[in-house]
Design a protein around this motif. Structure first.
Motif, short mmCIF file in Angstrom:
data_model
loop_
_atom_site.label_atom_id
_atom_site.label_comp_id
_atom_site.label_asym_id
_atom_site.label_seq_id
_atom_site.Cartn_x
_atom_site.Cartn_y
_atom_site.Cartn_z
N ILE A 1 105.79 60.01 -34.27
CA ILE A 1 106.94 60.91 -34.07
C ILE A 1 106.47 62.31 -33.68
N GLU A 2 105.48 62.79 -34.40
CA GLU A 2 104.98 64.13 -34.09
C GLU A 2 104.24 64.16 -32.76
N GLY A 3 103.52 63.05 -32.43
CA GLY A 3 102.76 63.02 -31.18
C GLY A 3 103.63 62.95 -29.96
N THR A 4 104.77 62.25 -30.04
CA THR A 4 105.65 62.13 -28.88
C THR A 4 106.41 63.42 -28.59
N LYS A 5 106.36 64.36 -29.51
CA LYS A 5 107.02 65.65 -29.24
C LYS A 5 106.28 66.44 -28.19
N ASP A 6 105.00 66.11 -28.00
CA ASP A 6 104.20 66.78 -26.97
C ASP A 6 104.24 65.93 -25.71
N PRO A 7 104.93 66.35 -24.65
CA PRO A 7 105.06 65.53 -23.44
C PRO A 7 103.74 65.35 -22.69
N ASP A 8 102.78 66.21 -22.94
CA ASP A 8 101.51 66.12 -22.21
C ASP A 8 100.49 65.23 -22.93
N ARG A 9 100.82 64.76 -24.09
CA ARG A 9 99.85 63.97 -24.85
C ARG A 9 99.77 62.56 -24.28
N ASN A 10 98.56 62.00 -24.25
CA ASN A 10 98.32 60.66 -23.70
C ASN A 10 98.93 59.61 -24.63
N ARG A 11 99.90 58.87 -24.08
CA ARG A 11 100.58 57.86 -24.90
C ARG A 11 99.64 56.71 -25.29
N TYR A 12 98.71 56.40 -24.41
CA TYR A 12 97.75 55.32 -24.70
C TYR A 12 96.89 55.68 -25.91
N LYS A 13 96.36 56.91 -25.91
CA LYS A 13 95.55 57.36 -27.04
C LYS A 13 96.37 57.44 -28.32
N LEU A 14 97.62 57.89 -28.17
CA LEU A 14 98.50 58.00 -29.34
C LEU A 14 98.78 56.63 -29.95
N PHE A 15 99.09 55.65 -29.08
CA PHE A 15 99.35 54.29 -29.57
C PHE A 15 98.09 53.71 -30.23
N LEU A 16 96.93 53.97 -29.64
CA LEU A 16 95.69 53.45 -30.19
C LEU A 16 95.41 54.05 -31.57
N GLU A 17 95.67 55.35 -31.74
CA GLU A 17 95.45 55.98 -33.03
C GLU A 17 96.40 55.44 -34.09
N CYS A 18 97.65 55.20 -33.71
CA CYS A 18 98.61 54.63 -34.67
C CYS A 18 98.20 53.22 -35.08
N THR A 19 97.72 52.46 -34.12
CA THR A 19 97.27 51.10 -34.43
C THR A 19 96.07 51.11 -35.35
N LEU A 20 95.14 52.03 -35.12
CA LEU A 20 93.96 52.13 -35.97
C LEU A 20 94.34 52.52 -37.40
N ILE A 21 95.37 53.34 -37.54
CA ILE A 21 95.84 53.69 -38.89
C ILE A 21 96.35 52.45 -39.61
N LEU A 22 97.10 51.61 -38.89
CA LEU A 22 97.62 50.39 -39.51
C LEU A 22 96.50 49.42 -39.89
N THR A 23 95.53 49.26 -38.99
CA THR A 23 94.45 48.30 -39.26
C THR A 23 93.46 48.80 -40.29
N SER A 24 93.44 50.10 -40.57
CA SER A 24 92.49 50.62 -41.55
C SER A 24 92.84 50.19 -42.97
N VAL A 25 94.03 49.58 -43.15
CA VAL A 25 94.40 49.06 -44.47
C VAL A 25 93.42 47.99 -44.92
N VAL A 26 92.94 47.17 -43.98
CA VAL A 26 91.98 46.11 -44.29
C VAL A 26 90.64 46.51 -43.67
N PRO A 27 89.74 47.10 -44.43
CA PRO A 27 88.44 47.48 -43.88
C PRO A 27 87.59 46.26 -43.58
N PRO A 28 86.65 46.36 -42.66
CA PRO A 28 85.81 45.21 -42.32
C PRO A 28 85.00 44.67 -43.49
N GLU A 29 84.70 45.55 -44.45
CA GLU A 29 83.87 45.13 -45.58
C GLU A 29 84.69 44.44 -46.67
#
Length: 478
Positions: free
Chosen positions: A412-440
């Motif tokens: 929500i906060e990232g989409t307020k900036d029209p110049d921000r890369n949506r691909y990078k933003l989506f990737l960061e959100c996905t990484l936050i979700l997947t960090s719930v289960v660490p590889p170890e």
């Protein structure tokens, strides 16, 4: 649905494979990809949005295919259609009772009898189930409840009887097929946790975390390879419990002859002697007596005396039918045990063997013997103590709530900036979700389970329910 007369199977349903295009992971996704291509061609959205949509479709497609590996229920639902009886079906979904293994999709076998009737059967956990009326199945029966005089007066099998017995029961073989390292590793690599971790590694690679991602992937692969090696070692110990075939004196066609032990069938009359090999199958002692070491099956080190059904004067104290539960301790010699002493009957009117052994009647062979049941228990029924269960998933769902809240805030906060890369933003959100289960996490859970079991044993909260040879044991909460 079938009613199964067995303590090990709860129910059986009948199925056939649908055409390939109607499989859930084929036809619907062909339509979905076509729809994506049509919308992407006409849409004015950025290429990043289109690729994200395509990536979502690919991930869902892969998950649908993997669910067919993870769940027999899902595989049956997505690939098969149901039938009401077995005569038109080619597959049977066998659901075992609690603590008797997992659900399997088994092939229904067919053969024509001499009478022209079609016989249907299936093999589930090394046990043969016969179709009795087109719908209901029951385990194949053995001569364990005949009249006592039928055993004592038996003259063995003829050549025709041997052919029929081979078709009905099969050879006296307990084949433990050891899977290869590659097969076991693929099985581990397609497990839900491992697939999720590979997905996380791929996301990190997209975010330019190359070194950390490759190191993590290598660490996971080495851990799984170590687990597979240990699993192969355990399975090789199981295979050592099986006996190589050896020559046995068998009374067939009214004469004694030497036959390999894997060619013994229920109804055979054999000579039982002291030898280094274990008893090849379950036997009812007719004449003579012997001392048997049953430590292989029970862990009991004290040898047991086995007595014959017929006394020296030719009389028999039992009437009626054989009750294997009642007579087993005194008169039945189980497969997998070892004869340490034997003495044949002194009465010259009794059947005598050429090698001076005791006379015994074959009751059960193969995986249906006492040793075979022990092997099936080890291979199918014993449940592994693991942390990949309901409690672990509930813990992950609890953490996922916080990850969803954090990811939503970042989006929500990232989409307020029209110049921000949506691909990078989506990737960061996905990484936050997947960090719930660490590889170890799987490594940590495995260590936690072992530490917890050791602590419970020291506290007296757990004990060994049964002592099984080669260190196989199951733990039960007191």
């Amino acid at each position: 649905m079938s009613n199964v007369i067995s303590d090990e199977v709860e129910r059986i349903t009948f199925h056939c494979y649908r055409p390939l295009l109607s499989h859930f992971y084929v036809g619907p996704f062909l339509f979905l990809y076509s729809l994506w291509a049509a919308i992407s061609f006409q849409s004015e959205q950025s290429i990043e949005v289109k690729l994200i949509a395509l990536a979502g479709c690919v991930i869902i497609h892969i998950l649908c295919g993997l669910f067919c590996v993870w769940s027999v229920e899902w595989k049956t639902l997505s690939m098969c259609y149901s039938l009401s009886d077995a005569s038109r079906a080619y597959l049977a979904k066998v659901v075992p009772t609690r603590n008797n293994g997992s659900t399997q999709l088994c092939a229904i076998n067919r053969r024509k009898k001499e009478s022209g009737e079609e016989e249907l059967w299936l093999d589930f956990q090394q046990t043969k189930y016969i179709c009795v009326d087109g719908r209901n199945f029951k385990p194949i029966s053995f001569p364990v409840n005949l009249k006592i005089e039928e055993y004592t007066k038996s003259k063995g099998l003829s050549n025709d009887d041997v052919k029929e017995a081979d078709k009905k029961w099969g050879p006296n073989v307990m084949r433990v097929v050891l899977p290869t390292f590659q097969e076991l590793f693929v099985e581990r690599a397609t497990a839900p946790f491992f697939v999720f971790q590979v997905f996380c590694v791929a996301l990190w690679c997209l975010d330019e975390y190359w070194y950390y991602s490759l190191f993590t992937l290598g660490m996971l692969a080495m851990f799984e390879a170590t687990v597979v090696k240990q699993q192969m070692k355990s399975m090789s110990e199981i295979k050592k419990m099986t006996q190589e075939p050896y020559l046995v004196s068998v009374y067939r066609n009214k004469r004694w002859e030497k036959v390999k032990s894997h060619n013994l069938y229920p109804g055979d009359v054999i000579s039982l002697t002291r030898r280094s090999e274990t008893v090849p199958c379950d036997l009812l002692l007719i004449h003579g007596q012997c001392v048997v070491d049953e430590s292989m099956l029970t862990g009991e080190s004290v040898p047991l005396m086995k007595e014959c059904m017929v006394a020296e004067d030719g009389s028999c104290s039992y009437t009626g039918s054989l009750d294997i539960e009642t007579h087993s301790r005194l008169h039945v010699v189980f497969g997998g045990t070892k004869v340490i002493q034997h003495s044949p009957a002194a009465n010259k009117n009794f059947l005598k063997s050429s090698d001076g052994g005791c006379i015994a009647y074959v009751l059960r062979n193969g995986f249906n013997t006492a040793q075979g049941k022990l092997l099936r228990t080890i291979m199918y029924s014993v449940q592994r103590v693991t942390a990949n269960n309901f409690e672990a998933f509930m813990f992950i769902l609890f953490l996922l709530q916080f990850a969803i809240a954090a990811s939503a805030y970042v989006w929500i906060e990232g989409t307020k900036d029209p110049d921000r890369n949506r691909y990078k933003l989506f990737l960061e959100c996905t990484l936050i979700l997947t960090s719930v289960v660490p590889p170890e996490l799987p490594i940590e859970l495995s260590l936690a389970v072992n530490s917890s079991l050791l602590s419970l044993i020291k506290m007296g909260k757990c004990f060994l329910r049964s002592v099984i040879p080669f260190g196989f044991a199951s733990l039960k909460k007191s």
